[in-house]
Design an enzyme around this catalytic site. Structure first.
Site, PDB file in Angstrom:
ATOM      1  N   GLY A 180       0.819  -1.209   0.000  1.00 50.01           N
ATOM      2  CA  GLY A 180       0.000   0.000   0.000  1.00 50.01           C
ATOM      3  C   GLY A 180       0.844   1.246   0.000  1.00 50.01           C
ATOM      4  CG  ASN A 181      -0.347   4.604  -1.565  1.00 52.17           C
ATOM      5  OD1 ASN A 181      -1.048   5.479  -1.067  1.00 52.17           O
ATOM      6  ND2 ASN A 181      -0.760   3.846  -2.586  1.00 52.17           N
TER       7      ASN A 181
END
Ligand code: CTP
Ligand code: CA
Length: 218
Positions: free
Chosen positions: A33-34
């Site tokens: 993810g980020n």
């Protein structure tokens, strides 16, 4: 709660907003993810709604005001987001692409939760296609470029390559203009030429500044 600015200049307009960071599965319990939280996207969705737009939100995190929008589509991966965006944009006047889209996905996500094996783990990643390039050019597309260096050069290349009307360049290394905060400081680059550096303001105020510049393009 910030004072809301209301208007009618987006009446009968369909605004599609993407928000949040995509998640690419590694196995059934883990993902790549980020740091995107969706705040800038939700601020844009709220501002567009306050100006009379019909708003579709395509998000990876639940919007705080989900019930207010005309449509909310929850997605997880880039592939999911691509399908949702291509569909919503068939009848859109504006796309505001704030989502932080993963550039890579895991080549073969594991079917079962992975167990430790040896000292190292090597994941094979494959590049995701840029689905902005698949969209037609007969509506207004606004991109976002979060950078930590060469902000304006990088943003300008994206503006051109992705055939956007505008790109909002954002130095996410600044503590008051990055992820998970309620303020932002952007420079807007226009396809028609020119750039405007806006001062630090709330994401809701930034959203209205962006929409003000979309109006003459509608
Ligand atoms: N974007 C997209 N599809 C992708 C990657 C990015 O639609 N696969 C969109 C983002 O939502 C954003 C804009 O393109 O509005 C710029 O994203 P960014 O990640 O900054 O650009 P990239 O072309 O992926 O370049 P970089 O190598 O710097 O990440
Ligand atoms: Ca990227």
């Amino acid at each position: 709660e910030e004072t809301r600015r209301v208007g009618t200049d987006f009446e009968a307009k369909h605004v599609v907003v993407t928000a949040g960071g995509t998640r690419e599965p590694i196995d059934p319990v883990r993902y790549i993810g980020n740091r995107s939280t969706g705040k800038m996207g939700f601020a844009l969705a709220d501002a567009a709604l306050d100006r009379g737009a019909r708003v579709t939100v395509i998000a990876t995190v639940t919007p705080p005001r989900a019930d207010r929008y005309d449509a909310v589509e929850m997605v997880e991966t880039v592939s999911d987001m691509r399908v949702a965006v291509l569909k919503a944009c068939q009848a859109a006047d504006v796309l505001l692409m704030t989502a932080a889209v993963s550039d890579f996905r895991v080549a073969k996500p594991a079917e079962h939760k992975m167990k430790k094996q040896g000292e190292n783990l090597v994941l094979e990643l494959v590049q995701n296609d840029d689905f902005l390039l698949e969209l037609s050019d007969d509506f207004v597309k606004v991109g976002f470029a979060a950078e930590t260096q060469d902000l304006l050069d990088n943003a300008h290349k994206k503006l051109v390559n992705k055939r956007l009307a505008m790109i909002c360049a954002n130095d996410v290394s600044a503590p008051d203009a990055g992820f998970a905060v309620d303020t932002n400081r952007i420079t807007i680059l226009h396809a028609s030429g020119g750039q405007e550096a806006l001062p630090l303001m709330s994401k809701y105020a930034v959203a209205h500044e962006i929409l003000d510049r979309v109006v003459p393009l509608l």
